[in-house]
Design an enzyme around this catalytic site. Structure first.
Site, PDB file in Angstrom:
ATOM      1  N   GLU A  35       0.930  -1.260  -0.057  1.00  0.00           N
ATOM      2  CA  GLU A  35      -0.106   0.125  -0.030  1.00  0.00           C
ATOM      3  C   GLU A  35       0.694   1.128   0.103  1.00  0.00           C
ATOM      4  O   GLU A  35       1.735   1.416   1.057  1.00  0.00           O
ATOM      5  CB  GLU A  35      -0.887   0.101   1.383  1.00  0.00           C
TER       6      GLU A  35
ATOM      7  N   CYS B 120      -3.105   8.140   3.765  1.00  0.00           N
ATOM      8  CA  CYS B 120      -3.024   7.419   2.307  1.00  0.00           C
ATOM      9  C   CYS B 120      -4.071   7.728   1.586  1.00  0.00           C
ATOM     10  O   CYS B 120      -3.914   7.833   0.116  1.00  0.00           O
ATOM     11  CB  CYS B 120      -2.546   6.041   2.315  1.00  0.00           C
TER      12      CYS B 120
HETATM   13  P1  NDP Z   1       8.909   4.782   4.026  1.00  0.00           P
HETATM   14  O1  NDP Z   1       8.673   4.177   2.719  1.00  0.00           O
HETATM   15  O2  NDP Z   1      10.254   5.551   4.312  1.00  0.00           O
HETATM   16  O3  NDP Z   1       8.835   3.942   5.200  1.00  0.00           O
HETATM   17  C1  NDP Z   1       7.631   3.224   5.248  1.00  0.00           C
HETATM   18  C2  NDP Z   1       8.312   1.913   6.412  1.00  0.00           C
HETATM   19  O4  NDP Z   1       9.192   1.124   5.665  1.00  0.00           O
HETATM   20  C3  NDP Z   1       8.668   2.522   7.551  1.00  0.00           C
HETATM   21  O5  NDP Z   1       8.352   1.251   8.569  1.00  0.00           O
HETATM   22  C4  NDP Z   1      10.046   2.505   7.407  1.00  0.00           C
HETATM   23  O6  NDP Z   1      10.756   2.369   8.848  1.00  0.00           O
HETATM   24  C5  NDP Z   1      10.354   1.265   6.640  1.00  0.00           C
HETATM   25  N1  NDP Z   1      11.452   1.181   5.637  1.00  0.00           N
HETATM   26  C6  NDP Z   1      12.271   2.063   5.173  1.00  0.00           C
HETATM   27  N2  NDP Z   1      13.170   1.379   4.442  1.00  0.00           N
HETATM   28  C7  NDP Z   1      12.984   0.224   4.919  1.00  0.00           C
HETATM   29  C8  NDP Z   1      14.157  -0.917   4.298  1.00  0.00           C
HETATM   30  N3  NDP Z   1      15.238  -0.548   3.456  1.00  0.00           N
HETATM   31  N4  NDP Z   1      14.097  -1.959   4.819  1.00  0.00           N
HETATM   32  C9  NDP Z   1      12.967  -2.195   5.396  1.00  0.00           C
HETATM   33  N5  NDP Z   1      11.743  -1.323   5.956  1.00  0.00           N
HETATM   34  C10 NDP Z   1      12.137  -0.033   5.586  1.00  0.00           C
HETATM   35  O7  NDP Z   1       7.672   6.035   4.202  1.00  0.00           O
HETATM   36  P2  NDP Z   1       7.614   7.141   4.857  1.00  0.00           P
HETATM   37  O8  NDP Z   1       7.777   6.892   6.403  1.00  0.00           O
HETATM   38  O9  NDP Z   1       8.316   8.333   4.412  1.00  0.00           O
HETATM   39  O10 NDP Z   1       6.288   7.440   4.637  1.00  0.00           O
HETATM   40  C11 NDP Z   1       5.727   8.468   3.763  1.00  0.00           C
HETATM   41  C12 NDP Z   1       5.036   8.075   2.678  1.00  0.00           C
HETATM   42  O11 NDP Z   1       4.429   6.783   2.685  1.00  0.00           O
HETATM   43  C13 NDP Z   1       3.835   9.043   2.235  1.00  0.00           C
HETATM   44  O12 NDP Z   1       4.666   9.912   1.618  1.00  0.00           O
HETATM   45  C14 NDP Z   1       2.918   8.087   1.449  1.00  0.00           C
HETATM   46  O13 NDP Z   1       3.146   8.191   0.048  1.00  0.00           O
HETATM   47  C15 NDP Z   1       3.301   6.685   1.964  1.00  0.00           C
HETATM   48  N6  NDP Z   1       2.260   6.079   2.772  1.00  0.00           N
HETATM   49  C16 NDP Z   1       1.280   5.325   2.185  1.00  0.00           C
HETATM   50  C17 NDP Z   1       0.231   4.784   2.790  1.00  0.00           C
HETATM   51  C18 NDP Z   1      -0.800   3.642   2.321  1.00  0.00           C
HETATM   52  O14 NDP Z   1      -1.655   3.044   2.837  1.00  0.00           O
HETATM   53  N7  NDP Z   1      -0.634   3.704   0.906  1.00  0.00           N
HETATM   54  C19 NDP Z   1       0.187   5.292   4.307  1.00  0.00           C
HETATM   55  C20 NDP Z   1       1.178   5.919   4.870  1.00  0.00           C
HETATM   56  C21 NDP Z   1       1.993   6.319   4.314  1.00  0.00           C
HETATM   57  P3  NDP Z   1      11.663   3.478   9.276  1.00  0.00           P
HETATM   58  O15 NDP Z   1      10.404   4.294   9.714  1.00  0.00           O
HETATM   59  O16 NDP Z   1      12.185   2.930  10.457  1.00  0.00           O
HETATM   60  O17 NDP Z   1      12.554   4.103   8.110  1.00  0.00           O
END
Ligand code: NDP
Length: 671
Positions: free
Chosen positions: A258, A297
């Site tokens: 998502e 989202c």
């Molecule tokens: P990220 O993609 O950076 O983070 C999402 C999750 O992935 C976090 O738990 C993060 O951990 C983890 N993560 C990041 N890099 C890695 C990796 N290399 N390996 C494993 N896990 C990883 O998103 P953001 O926090 O920047 O969220 C913002 C964006 O997410 C928004 O701009 C929006 O577009 C999208 N979003 C979409 C939603 C949906 O339901 N479709 C809901 C909410 C957000 P950590 O925080 O520790 O880096």
């Protein structure tokens, strides 16, 4: 508030990350709320623990036992919700935002618990669809079934809904019988950790069922196998990175994503100023911009209106936005809190800067900080008068209180603009014209995971544009990630394998714990209505005596009930129909006589008839024909100590042994 040290929950132990921990600031004050880290964890050992301890323990339980477990978890969250609200304020969330996250999360578990007990069998194999006859003689048949995956569900969650985001994935996963490792987003991990701790302390989960990583996932993904699932919520960039991980690609690890979504809301051509739909549209756009400071989202990023109404839309939205009270979410009267972090505010400001190259800001100032200290931002409304010449408004997702209004020429143009988002989670359409709605659904359905059509009749009870619901699918094609979560029992099957079983009906019946057509029908001396659920064997059959159905019966039934349809009353008219050779018995008369043949009248274990399903009349029954019934225990399910359900396969035959009718009869019984 004294800073917290977040712990990991690995192999049923709480452990602190080694080395330097990362400090997590409050969204409201900027002060450190917690520190977190996962260094030193043995990720492979965590996966093995889930596979070798958690999985087998969960798979021993039936769907109903797992569903009860979910209810206990949800009750535990509700009993301690105030602790969670306290921590939620520091994420920038208002009480209303927190309600969506915390109580919405518990509600999702309640919903899966109740669906699990109502719609799944009290056994461990889930049947998918009807049996397929594969041979002429009926000795070789096919039946699709689902069994739980034997690996681990790795949940990687977003920062915006630390509780709901965790629970909407855990509900279906645990119900399926699969252990999970949860990795929350760091920015709000203190709230996720607290909710997770409550579930562990509820002491209802088997060992190994749940683990928690309060930091990075280290080398976890390197050890995934074909039996594992990664369910990810976050940015498109991270999703792409994870999806192209060599192990995920090589092992075909299931990947549910998502991610970004440029959701649209459309004011119908019929819904000009002065109509209820116009007001509802304006209200919803503002609500979606400000709830959770627009960090949803599903929030409305693109609001489309007929060109002639765009000025009115702009004015009405700006007027409403002027009334939004931004501030510390603990303060009375505040309607919009902070973004989750300064980093998040920086990225929203950067996105607004990019958008403002092709759209102009008509309300709000992105450079102003309405409250000092935290990650506060004013709601920003942009306007593009040339939506086809401004690609950024369909491509750049400002994950905050930002939306862009734009005009459309006609309905086809509106559909094309909505689809220009290249796949979204949610779309809303405000119209009172059913033709507009029909055209829109056909034109845009393929691009959107959920579509809400709102008008004056549904508005009051509507759950809103931005609310994913446990009973409906959440997910969308293309940019939205191509994933699908929840959707009731559909979501459970994402954590199970569908297998097409082939074999003899009796063999498959025993495997799936349901009587299948062609399987044995043993009879006995005891009427099945005299047996409790525990004493009823699947397949046990009552074969009744037969009775003749006379013309007097048909006439009596017709006049008694008022059903004097020609096929029962008029020989010539009946003969003239392409179906009947003359007057026929009523279907409902046949059903009533069937009950008369198989019922055992004295009070006993059968408490009530709760319905019929899958009724088919196959051969007409003419006056003078006779009928007999076979009543077979198809499946059974104990709900609690007092009640359960028995599903009976009923087949009615005529004197030539032709099948007159078949159906499933449902009764409520004592266990
Ligand atoms: P990220 O993609 O950076 O983070 C999402 C999750 O992935 C976090 O738990 C993060 O951990 C983890 N993560 C990041 N890099 C890695 C990796 N290399 N390996 C494993 N896990 C990883 O998103 P953001 O926090 O920047 O969220 C913002 C964006 O997410 C928004 O701009 C929006 O577009 C999208 N979003 C979409 C939603 C949906 O339901 N479709 C809901 C909410 C957000 P950590 O925080 O520790 O880096």
């Amino acid at each position: 508030m004294k800073p917290l040290t977040l712990l990991n929950y690995a192999r049923d132990q709480w452990v602190q990350g080694a080395g330097n921990l990362v400090e997590l600031p409050s969204a409201v004050t900027g002060e450190v709320v917690a520190s977190t880290g996962s260094s030193g964890l043995d990720f492979k050992a965590m996966l093995d623990h889930a596979r070798n301890v958690g999985g087998p323990a969960l798979r021993k339980l039936t769907f109903h036992e797992r569903a009860w477990m979910l209810k206990t978890l949800a009750n535990a969250i509700m009993a301690r919700k105030e602790e969670l609200y306290e921590l939620s304020y520091e994420t920038g969330a208002t009480r209303t935002d927190g309600w969506i996250d915390i109580e919405g999360g518990a509600g999702t578990l309640f919903s899966f618990s109740s669906k699990g007990r109502r719609e799944l069998p009290n056994s461990r194999v889930l049947i998918d669809g009807q049996m397929e006859q594969l041979s002429r003689g009926g000795t070789f048949v096919g039946q699709h079934v689902y069994t739980p995956l034997q690996g681990v569900a790795v949940h990687i969650n977003a920062f915006n809904f630390p509780v709901w985001g965790m629970l909407e994935k855990l509900g279906p996963t645990l119900l399926a019988g699969v252990p999970a490792i949860v990795k929350p987003a760091s920015a709000t991990a203190w709230l996720a950790e607290a909710a997770f701790r409550i579930m562990i302390e509820a002491d209802v989960l088997p060992q190994g069922a749940l683990q928690f990583i309060a930091g990075s996932t280290g080398d976890l993904l390197d050890h995934l196998t074909l039996q594992d699932v990664v369910s990810f919520t976050g940015s498109a960039a991270t999703a792409m990175k994870l999806q192209s991980h060599p192990v995920i690609a090589r092992e075909s690890v299931r990947f549910i994503a998502e991610r970004d979504s440029l959701n649209a809301s459309v004011l119908g051509p019929d819904a000009g100023p002065g109509t209820p739909e116009f007001d509802l549209f304006v209200k919803e756009v503002v609500r979606e911009m400000t709830v959770k400071a627009g960090q949803k989202c599903t929030a409305i990023r693109r609001a489309m209106a007929p060109a002639e109404h765009l000025d009115a839309v702009q004015q009405a939205i700006a007027d409403r936005l002027a009334k939004v009270k931004i501030g510390n979410p603990r303060e009375e009267g505040v309607t919009m809190g902070a973004l989750a972090s300064q980093d998040q505010r920086d990225s929203v400001r950067a996105a607004v800067a990019e958008l403002s190259r092709s759209a102009r800001i008509v309300a709000g100032d992105p450079d102003r900080s309405p409250v000092n200290g935290g990650a506060f931002l004013e709601p920003i409304l942009l306007r593009s008068d040339d939506p086809w010449g401004s690609p950024a408004i369909h491509d750049v997702e400002p994950f905050g209180p930002v939306s862009t209004i734009m005009p459309y020429k006609d309905l086809d143009d509106a559909v094309a603009l909505a689809n220009r988002g290249m796949g979204s989670l949610a779309l809303s359409l405000f119209t009172f014209d059913t033709r507009v709605a029909e055209d829109f659904v056909l034109g845009a359905g393929a691009y959107h995971g959920r579509m809400m059509i709102l008008d004056r009749t549904s508005a009051k009870e509507s759950t809103g544009h931005g609310s994913p619901l446990p009973v409906l699918v959440h997910g969308g094609p293309g940019r939205a990630g191509g994933g699908e979560e929840m959707g009731g029992i559909r979501g459970v099957t994402h954590y199970m394998q569908r297998t097409a079983l082939q074999g003899a009906p009796e063999m498959l019946s025993k495997v799936v714990k349901q009587w299948l057509p062609g399987a044995d029908k043993p009879t006995g001396n005891t009427h099945p209505f005299r047996l409790r659920i525990s004493e009823l064997d699947i397949g046990y059959t009552l074969k009744t005596a037969s009775r003749t159905v006379t013309l007097e019966d048909v006439e009596h039934f017709a006049h008694f009930t008022g059903d004097t349809f020609y096929a029962h009353m008029d020989e010539e008219a009946a003969k003239a129909s392409p179906i009947f050779e003359g007057r026929v018995a009523h279907g409902y008369l046949i059903l009533s006589f069937a009950a008369g043949l198989f019922v055992e009248p004295a009070p006993g274990p059968v408490l009530a008839n709760t319905g019929l399903e899958n009724l088919r009349f196959q051969t007409p029954l003419y006056p003078g024909d006779s009928m007999r019934v076979e009543l077979t225990v198809k499946s059974k399910s104990v709900r609690d100590e007092e009640r359960g359900e028995v599903r009976w396969a009923v087949a009615i035959f005529n004197q030539k042994d032709e099948v007159v009718a078949t159906y499933d009869l449902l009764t409520m019984n004592r266990p």
